[in-house]
Design an enzyme around this catalytic site. Structure first.
Site, PDB file in Angstrom:
ATOM      1  N   ARG A  22      10.774  12.961  11.961  1.00  0.00           N
ATOM      2  CA  ARG A  22      10.898  11.493  11.961  1.00  0.00           C
ATOM      3  C   ARG A  22      10.833  10.885  13.281  1.00  0.00           C
ATOM      4  NH1 ARG A  22      14.863   8.135  12.036  1.00  0.00           N
ATOM      5  NH2 ARG A  22      16.267   9.534  11.390  1.00  0.00           N
ATOM      6  N   TYR A  75      -6.608  -9.074   8.147  1.00  0.00           N
ATOM      7  CA  TYR A  75      -6.493  -8.366   6.921  1.00  0.00           C
ATOM      8  C   TYR A  75      -5.647  -9.149   5.950  1.00  0.00           C
ATOM      9  CZ  TYR A  75      -4.832  -4.470   3.903  1.00  0.00           C
ATOM     10  OH  TYR A  75      -4.363  -3.691   2.940  1.00  0.00           O
TER      11      TYR A  75
END
Length: 344
Positions: A22, A75
């Site tokens: 991560r 978008y």
């Protein structure tokens, strides 16, 4: 890890190595290095999705009481984030309708002491508006505010926003960078100072990290990016020219057509005009839905940048987050259809 000191050094930021994917991973790091080289930035961050990239930028740079100035042709997910969800954090977004008549003073009039980011998408989704990056960059430079440009529709091959004054380049890597419709990912490319701020204030703690396997697939996609974008662009231009002559098409939106309002700007800042074509049907919303239910050769899907040709109806699909009045303000007709031209 070699020993305790090695692990402590990595956590402190003074050591080199990988301890938890991560936080850092060698495959993801390689992708970040290659994207930074392609975009001409000092650094890049790979994220779990395009929306994760957008959220990482706005949530790192703006705080409650601040504002963002953005074009409203975006978008649908990005528009919803800026228009609705940031309001929950008391962050305002001021929208400007993109036009070739936009002036520097018009953009400047929307900026004040609380403005922390200028945000645009070019070519814009789904109207293919081409925004003058240098115009917006001149305002960003005047006020020392970063300019973020979503480069998804153009890709790193066709457009280099950094060369035109942008500070941050965003991608939904799901699209052209991946190129095969089989991954989800996002990219933030920027200076070391900006990526460090994003990392320290948001990314490391909210965890929108890209998986190593997806990074590997995008690295695969980058190997053919130039070839694919050349083919997407040449085929899209041929289709746009054919649609432009079709009796049932009210209007074609493609910056490669000389009659497109932004053609001159596109020619200045893009190598080719990409593989997305939009066209308006005369029958409005009903005509758009009817066409979606009638396609045989195209794949009905809301993504883009795939090897296959994809078709979708923005007003009822990707941009359903817009109200009827917001669609109108953004220049998105209810009969607009978006075609992502593939490699067939």
């Amino acid at each position: 890890l070699q020993d305790h000191a090695h692990g402590a050094g990595i956590f402190a930021g003074s050591g080199q190595g990988y301890l938890y994917s991560r936080i850092s991973n060698p495959t993801v790091s390689l992708l970040q290095e290659k994207i930074a080289l392609l975009e001409g930035t000092r650094d890049a961050i790979a994220t779990a999705s395009g929306m994760a990239a957008s959220a990482s930028v706005v949530m790192s740079l703006a705080r409650p009481g601040d504002n963002i100035v953005a074009c409203n042709a975006l978008y649908g997910g990005t528009y919803a984030l800026l228009h609705s969800h940031l309001a929950d954090f008391n962050i305002e977004t001021r929208f400007l309708s993109p036009s070739i008549s936009n002036t520097r003073s018009e953009i400047m009039s929307m900026v004040d002491a609380g403005t922390r980011l200028l945000y645009l998408e070019t070519p814009a989704n789904p109207t293919l508006d081409v925004i003058d990056i240098e115009l917006w960059a001149s305002v960003a430079e005047k006020y020392s505010i970063p300019l973020a440009v979503d480069n998804t529709f153009a890709s790193s091959y066709l457009q280099k926003p950094i060369n035109h004054g942008a500070d941050i380049v965003l991608h939904s890597a799901t699209k052209y960078l991946g190129g095969h419709g089989d991954i989800i990912g996002g990219i933030v490319a920027a200076s070391d100072a900006i990526t460090t701020k994003i990392w320290d204030s948001y990314f490391n703690y909210f965890g929108p990290a890209m998986s190593p396997f997806n990074a590997w697939l995008i690295l695969r996609g980058l190997k053919t990016l130039a070839l694919r974008m050349e083919r997407h662009s040449s085929s899209a231009l041929a289709i746009a020219q054919w649609l432009d002559r079709h009796s049932k098409i009210k209007k074609v939106y493609y910056p490669g057509l000389p009659g497109h309002p932004s053609h001159t700007i596109a020619a200045k800042q893009m190598k080719h005009y990409s593989g997305i074509v939009a066209f308006e049907l005369s029958g409005g919303m009903d005509a758009g839905k009817r066409l979606m239910d009638s396609v045989d050769l195209c794949t009905l899907a809301v993504s883009l940048g795939d090897c296959e040709t994809l078709i979708q109806h923005p007003a009822s699909m990707t941009h359903s987050t817009y109200s009827a009045s917001e669609l109108k303000a953004a220049g998105i007709p209810e009969g607009l259809v978006r075609l992502s031209v593939g490699l067939e």
